[in-house]
Design a protein around this motif. Structure first.
Motif, PDB file in Angstrom:
ATOM      1  N   LYS A 159       0.831  -1.197   0.000  1.00  0.00           N
ATOM      2  CA  LYS A 159       0.000   0.000   0.000  1.00  0.00           C
ATOM      3  C   LYS A 159       0.867   1.248   0.000  1.00  0.00           C
ATOM      4  O   LYS A 159       1.859   1.343   0.711  1.00  0.00           O
ATOM      5  N   LYS A 160       0.462   2.184  -0.856  1.00  0.00           N
ATOM      6  CA  LYS A 160       1.146   3.468  -0.911  1.00  0.00           C
ATOM      7  C   LYS A 160       0.992   4.208   0.418  1.00  0.00           C
ATOM      8  O   LYS A 160      -0.076   4.214   1.028  1.00  0.00           O
ATOM      9  N   GLY A 161       2.096   4.788   0.899  1.00  0.00           N
ATOM     10  CA  GLY A 161       2.062   5.616   2.098  1.00  0.00           C
ATOM     11  C   GLY A 161       2.128   4.852   3.400  1.00  0.00           C
ATOM     12  O   GLY A 161       2.204   5.455   4.470  1.00  0.00           O
ATOM     13  N   GLN A 162       2.113   3.525   3.376  1.00  0.00           N
ATOM     14  CA  GLN A 162       2.168   2.748   4.622  1.00  0.00           C
ATOM     15  C   GLN A 162       3.616   2.478   4.978  1.00  0.00           C
ATOM     16  O   GLN A 162       4.453   2.233   4.118  1.00  0.00           O
ATOM     17  N   THR A 163       3.917   2.483   6.294  1.00  0.00           N
ATOM     18  CA  THR A 163       5.262   2.212   6.782  1.00  0.00           C
ATOM     19  C   THR A 163       5.394   0.724   7.078  1.00  0.00           C
ATOM     20  O   THR A 163       4.537   0.119   7.739  1.00  0.00           O
ATOM     21  N   TYR A 164       6.495   0.127   6.578  1.00  0.00           N
ATOM     22  CA  TYR A 164       6.780  -1.294   6.811  1.00  0.00           C
ATOM     23  C   TYR A 164       8.130  -1.418   7.497  1.00  0.00           C
ATOM     24  O   TYR A 164       9.018  -0.573   7.345  1.00  0.00           O
ATOM     25  N   TYR A 165       8.269  -2.528   8.248  1.00  0.00           N
ATOM     26  CA  TYR A 165       9.518  -2.833   8.935  1.00  0.00           C
ATOM     27  C   TYR A 165       9.999  -4.197   8.448  1.00  0.00           C
ATOM     28  O   TYR A 165       9.233  -5.162   8.423  1.00  0.00           O
ATOM     29  N   VAL A 166      11.263  -4.242   8.057  1.00  0.00           N
ATOM     30  CA  VAL A 166      11.839  -5.476   7.507  1.00  0.00           C
ATOM     31  C   VAL A 166      12.515  -6.228   8.636  1.00  0.00           C
ATOM     32  O   VAL A 166      13.299  -5.651   9.415  1.00  0.00           O
ATOM     33  N   GLY A 167      12.229  -7.530   8.729  1.00  0.00           N
ATOM     34  CA  GLY A 167      12.866  -8.343   9.754  1.00  0.00           C
ATOM     35  C   GLY A 167      13.290  -9.691   9.203  1.00  0.00           C
ATOM     36  O   GLY A 167      12.572 -10.307   8.403  1.00  0.00           O
ATOM     37  N   GLU A 168      14.485 -10.141   9.622  1.00  0.00           N
ATOM     38  CA  GLU A 168      14.892 -11.511   9.297  1.00  0.00           C
ATOM     39  C   GLU A 168      14.199 -12.435  10.273  1.00  0.00           C
ATOM     40  O   GLU A 168      14.024 -12.098  11.458  1.00  0.00           O
ATOM     41  N   CYS A 169      13.807 -13.614   9.787  1.00  0.00           N
ATOM     42  CA  CYS A 169      12.954 -14.461  10.618  1.00  0.00           C
ATOM     43  C   CYS A 169      13.171 -15.935  10.324  1.00  0.00           C
ATOM     44  O   CYS A 169      13.889 -16.303   9.392  1.00  0.00           O
ATOM     45  N   GLU A 170      12.506 -16.759  11.143  1.00  0.00           N
ATOM     46  CA  GLU A 170      12.454 -18.189  10.875  1.00  0.00           C
ATOM     47  C   GLU A 170      11.420 -18.434   9.771  1.00  0.00           C
ATOM     48  O   GLU A 170      10.693 -17.524   9.352  1.00  0.00           O
ATOM     49  N   ALA A 171      11.335 -19.668   9.367  1.00  0.00           N
ATOM     50  CA  ALA A 171      10.376 -20.006   8.310  1.00  0.00           C
ATOM     51  C   ALA A 171       8.940 -19.744   8.753  1.00  0.00           C
ATOM     52  O   ALA A 171       8.050 -19.538   7.904  1.00  0.00           O
ATOM     53  N   ASP A 172       8.710 -19.728  10.066  1.00  0.00           N
ATOM     54  CA  ASP A 172       7.349 -19.483  10.546  1.00  0.00           C
ATOM     55  C   ASP A 172       7.055 -18.010  10.764  1.00  0.00           C
ATOM     56  O   ASP A 172       5.971 -17.639  11.221  1.00  0.00           O
ATOM     57  N   GLY A 173       8.046 -17.120  10.469  1.00  0.00           N
ATOM     58  CA  GLY A 173       7.815 -15.685  10.592  1.00  0.00           C
ATOM     59  C   GLY A 173       8.293 -15.080  11.888  1.00  0.00           C
ATOM     60  O   GLY A 173       8.124 -13.871  12.096  1.00  0.00           O
ATOM     61  N   THR A 174       8.875 -15.870  12.799  1.00  0.00           N
ATOM     62  CA  THR A 174       9.378 -15.336  14.064  1.00  0.00           C
ATOM     63  C   THR A 174      10.688 -14.593  13.797  1.00  0.00           C
ATOM     64  O   THR A 174      11.674 -15.182  13.345  1.00  0.00           O
ATOM     65  N   SER A 175      10.712 -13.299  14.085  1.00  0.00           N
ATOM     66  CA  SER A 175      11.886 -12.493  13.753  1.00  0.00           C
ATOM     67  C   SER A 175      12.960 -12.645  14.818  1.00  0.00           C
ATOM     68  O   SER A 175      12.691 -13.025  15.956  1.00  0.00           O
ATOM     69  N   TYR A 176      14.203 -12.297  14.448  1.00  0.00           N
ATOM     70  CA  TYR A 176      15.312 -12.348  15.396  1.00  0.00           C
ATOM     71  C   TYR A 176      16.358 -11.318  14.995  1.00  0.00           C
ATOM     72  O   TYR A 176      16.423 -10.857  13.855  1.00  0.00           O
TER      73      TYR A 176
END
Length: 750
Positions: free
Chosen positions: A506-523
């Motif tokens: 979406k235009k104008g929305q702020t996103y945060y990039v995270g490295e994660c496990e295959a299930d989406g748990t970030s670290y």
């Protein structure tokens, strides 16, 4: 030709002379005149001479310039009555070094046109003494191919009024036709061409187109006054026929000739005569000699209907009439020049980045008149087009691109007569002898975010993974606990960098990039399978916002490892530069695609498996120089030596190959990578139209078919960015505890 003509010398024992038309000419010793013995051949000489006067005036009005079919040279006669050859300039050049030069220089040139030599006699005395000159590097002994291509026109210019010269010309050793319709000509020596004048005197030499005195008959061709009667049937000579071929390989093919004598009979290779047509066969670059032929004029013709080659035009020179004289050998040199009338080319549809051949495109070739000469759908194989004309510029057009690709813009190409690509007139990309239509992948026009991760050690050394997978996702919160995208895999196959793209955002929305496990748990930190600790470093932050429609952003981050994990390797950089130089020694632009091969051995037999690409495309794309970078796997604590040379698209070395039209030199052909040498540069230079040089092998690269210079480039270790590493000391001190307990620094998604 002359209105009067008297033979100046004759053998009183000679009964008659046989002319070119087989008529017999009596010699009356009291008058020493030439009289035709057979029926008369009437001609109105006064009318003919008037017409020739008009021709002479018209030729005299021509100025030295370049016309489609006529070349004009201007030659003044001095007041001493001679041609000052040393001060003649033609086309801005001085063709003669000395007066009457027959050996050193090439003389005047016809350039394949009719050469008119306008001899200005305006300031000449009433009698001039002229000796001819070389034409096309040929002297008086080789007049036959030149006589019909050259006219010596003698005239005067009276305030712009051109008229023929009316004085006395002493003429010798000329090459071509002498045109002086109102002059008195004395041929001192062989004229080597036609003589056209009001009065012609001739010495014991060859006579061309003369008018007998006191008669309205004319001798049509050459008459040779000789000491031997033409009655003598014992007079013999030889005839040699040499065959030459230009523009095609005719192999063992034989060419057939007919040799017809003055008696109308056909002569075979053994010298025997026949009333029916017989042929003499000669191979290319060979000579056949027919011995003991009766003297006289013969006609040698080639049977061209059997000499043709499909797809080629044929021009034959050197055939025609030849005179055989007693105890001498006449020479006929016949050249077949073949010119391709149609040529072929292969065209492939490829990915602009990977050069992978693509199917599913619709392509066409269009001639300059807008006609479609070929049309096809691309497949995984190159498409061959036949019947194209050399020297014609064709347009290559794509009307439908493969799925996922954009339609390429029109390009043009031109083929040479030998079927090769004329690189100077071609904008289509070239790979070897093939043309490439390059398609770019269609760019996703929606809002997107690309994420690129690099693998490095804590000291900034780039490392590569032979086969590894990591994961990344987008989140709506700074702590990366609320995932708002799919989890995407970052795959590494002998690579140090991997990129994924998130689309449909979406235009104008702020996103945060995270490295994660295959299930989406970030670290923020993790350990590899071998227990090597690594941390996640977003040096420029992990926040991204796309503010416009059809926009995109890219986020970069590193995994920093405490050491090189097991199976991973340090990565070096090999920069390969291609340069193209023309025959003038200057950089030359081209649309050609060349290739560099990276090998494990000095004999260039084993392509290296330790590089990201061992056959490297070098696409000049209309320029003269391009550089490509290749990643190199450096074993931990060890070294690797690579050998670089130019290859074709299949990885075969091309230097010295007959099919490769450039000379190849490689600077820094052998390179070695280790912990202290992580980058190297190789320069491959292609030069055209330079003499072929046999290279001298070196001790390090035996049997190398290209020129080598330089040695391995040594560079300091790269330290990456300036990020402080003190923060990692505490982490590494606790690494064993972290690994043993399998406790990760994670923020779990709820």
């Amino acid at each position: 030709m002359g209105s009067t003509n008297t033979v100046q010398w004759i053998n009183p024992n000679q009964g008659y002379i046989v002319g070119q038309d087989q008529s017999k000419y009596q010699i009356e010793s009291s008058k020493v005149d030439v009289i035709k013995a057979d029926e008369p051949f009437p001609i109105d000489f006064e009318s003919q001479l008037n017409n020739l006067e008009n021709l002479s005036s018209k030729l005299g009005n021509l100025v030295p310039n370049e016309m489609d079919d006529v070349k004009v040279a201007y030659v003044p006669i001095s007041d001493s009555g001679k041609i000052d050859y040393e001060n003649i300039f033609v086309d801005g050049k001085k063709p003669f070094k000395y007066v009457h030069e027959w050996t050193a220089n090439t003389g005047l040139q016809t350039d394949g046109k009719l050469l008119v030599i306008n001899v200005d006699c305006t300031n000449a005395p009433s009698e001039i003494d002229i000796e001819g000159c070389k034409v096309n590097d040929k002297g008086p002994g080789a007049w036959n191919p030149i006589a019909n291509s050259v006219i010596w026109n003698f005239y005067t210019n009276n305030n712009g009024s051109i008229s023929t010269y009316t004085g006395h010309i002493k003429y010798s050793n000329g090459l071509g036709t002498l045109l002086a319709p109102t002059a008195h000509i004395t041929c001192v020596a062989s004229t080597n061409g036609s003589v056209i004048a009001n009065t012609v005197d001739h010495a014991p030499c060859e006579i061309h187109h003369i008018k007998p005195s006191g008669s309205t008959t004319v001798l049509q061709e050459t008459v040779t006054c000789s000491n031997t009667s033409s009655d003598d049937t014992d007079d013999k000579g030889n005839l040699s026929i040499s065959k030459y071929v230009v523009g095609a390989d005719t192999g063992e093919r034989t060419f057939k000739f007919t040799v017809q004598g003055p008696d109308g009979k056909y002569y075979s290779k053994d010298g025997s005569a026949s009333d029916t047509e017989t042929v003499v066969e000669v191979k290319a670059e060979e000579t056949v000699t027919i011995k003991d032929l009766p003297v006289g004029e013969y006609t040698v013709n080639e049977k061209t209907e059997e000499a043709g080659i499909s797809g080629y035009g044929l021009a034959v020179t050197g055939t025609g009439k030849v005179t055989i004289r007693k105890d001498s050998q006449a020479i006929v040199a016949v050249t077949n020049t073949y010119t391709k009338t149609s040529v072929d080319v292969k065209i492939s549809k490829v990915d602009a980045e990977t050069y992978k051949v693509l199917g599913g495109a619709h392509l066409m070739v269009i001639d300059p008149d807008g006609n479609v000469v070929a049309e096809w759908d691309s497949t995984k194989n190159a498409h061959k087009i036949t019947g194209l004309k050399p020297g014609v510029t064709y347009t290559l057009r794509e009307t439908k691109a493969p799925k996922g690709y954009d339609v390429a813009a029109d390009t043009t190409f031109e083929l040479n007569e030998d079927g090769t690509i004329n690189t100077a007139n071609t904008t289509t990309s070239i790979s070897g002898d093939d043309l490439l239509v390059k398609d770019e992948k269609t760019v996703d026009k929606t809002v997107s975010v690309s994420v690129t991760k690099r693998l490095v050690t804590v000291d900034g050394q780039v490392i590569g993974a032979p086969d590894a997978t990591y994961y990344v996702a987008l989140y709506s919160d700074p702590d990366c606990t609320q995932r708002v995208s799919d989890v995407m895999a970052l795959n590494y196959k002998n690579a140090s960098v991997s990129t994924v793209t998130f689309t449909g955002l979406k235009k104008g929305q702020t996103y945060y990039v995270g490295e994660c496990e295959a299930d989406g748990t970030s670290y923020l930190a993790n350990v590899n399978a071998d227990g090597t600790l690594y941390t996640v470093d977003f040096s420029d932050g992990n926040t991204v916002e796309v503010t416009n429609n059809d926009g995109s952003k890219t986020i970069y981050f590193d995994n920093q490892f405490e050491k090189v994990p097991d199976g991973y390797y340090k990565e070096g950089e090999l920069n390969i530069t291609k340069k193209l130089v023309g025959g003038d020694g200057k950089a030359k632009n081209s649309s050609e695609i060349f290739y560099a091969g990276i090998f494990s051995d000095a004999d260039f037999t084993q392509l290296s498996p330790d590089v990201s690409d061992n056959i490297v495309p070098l696409d000049l794309a209309g320029g003269s120089e391009v550089t490509s970078q290749v990643k190199v796997s450096i074993p931990e604590g060890g070294s690797i030596t690579l050998y670089v040379t130019e290859v074709d698209s299949e990885g075969n070395p091309v230097a010295g190959a007959a099919s490769f039209k450039y000379d190849v030199s490689v600077d820094n052909m052998q390179v070695t990578f280790d912990d202290d040498n992580i980058s190297a540069d190789v320069v491959i230079t292609n030069s055209e139209n330079t003499p072929e040089v046999t290279p001298t092998p070196t001790t390090t690269t035996p049997n190398t078919p290209v020129t080598q210079s330089g040695s391995t480039t040594k560079s300091a270790v790269k330290t990456g960015d300036s990020t402080p590493i003190g923060m990692f000391v505490g982490l590494f001190a606790a690494a064993a505890v972290i690994a043993g307990a399998a406790v990760f620094f994670k923020r779990r998604k709820k």
